[in-house]
Design an enzyme around this catalytic site. Structure first.
Site, PDB file in Angstrom:
ATOM      1  N   GLY A  96       9.760  42.352  71.868  1.00 19.20           N
ATOM      2  CA  GLY A  96       8.791  41.532  71.148  1.00 19.20           C
ATOM      3  C   GLY A  96       7.422  41.429  71.806  1.00 19.20           C
ATOM      4  CG  ASP A  97       6.562  38.192  74.415  1.00 16.03           C
ATOM      5  OD1 ASP A  97       7.679  38.627  74.751  1.00 16.03           O
ATOM      6  OD2 ASP A  97       6.170  37.053  74.717  1.00 16.03           O
TER       7      ASP A  97
END
Length: 136
Positions: A96-97
């Site tokens: 995701g990040d």
């Protein structure tokens, strides 16, 4: 017909090894290259460096400004990682990040520290998206 096969293979490789949001290589490619970097370091007595980058407050951006802005932020992070690193470095979005950078054939550890500081400095500035200043 042969060109169709080559095009199909290129598309399959793109889908298998690249993140569709950022254009960086993905977790599968990262795992293969990490294994390769470690094997090469052992075999040739060389060094490599692995950097993990996790964006602070990314969930807040996604939740409050929407996934479209979150995706734009991820693309900007990918652009900045590409801008400050060497062409030979492997830049990946592994989740995701979460991002990673693999630097191979390291001769000077000081250079890796310089790159790490450049990444931190570049990502510490507010990023302007849609007239909003986003700090990660």
């Amino acid at each position: 017909m042969l060109s169709d096969v080559h095009e199909r293979d290129r598309k399959l490789s793109q889908m298998a090894y690249y993140d569709n949001v950022t254009g960086l290589t993905n977790r599968d490619y990262f795992m293969e290259r990490l294994d390769q970097a470690a094997s090469n370091a052992l075999r040739y007595g060389s060094h490599f460096c692995l950097m993990f980058i996790d964006l602070d407050n990314f969930k807040i951006v996604n939740d409050t400004l929407g996934h479209q802005v979150g995706d734009e932020l991820l693309r900007e992070v990918a652009r900045q990682l590409t801008e400050v690193s060497r062409n030979s470095d492997v830049r990946c979005r592994i989740g995701g990040d979460e991002f990673a950078v693999i630097l191979e054939n390291i001769q000077d550890l000081e250079g890796t520290g310089v790159l790490a500081q450049k990444i931190i400095d570049n990502l510490s500035w507010p990023i302007n998206l849609h007239g909003l200043e986003i700090t990660i």
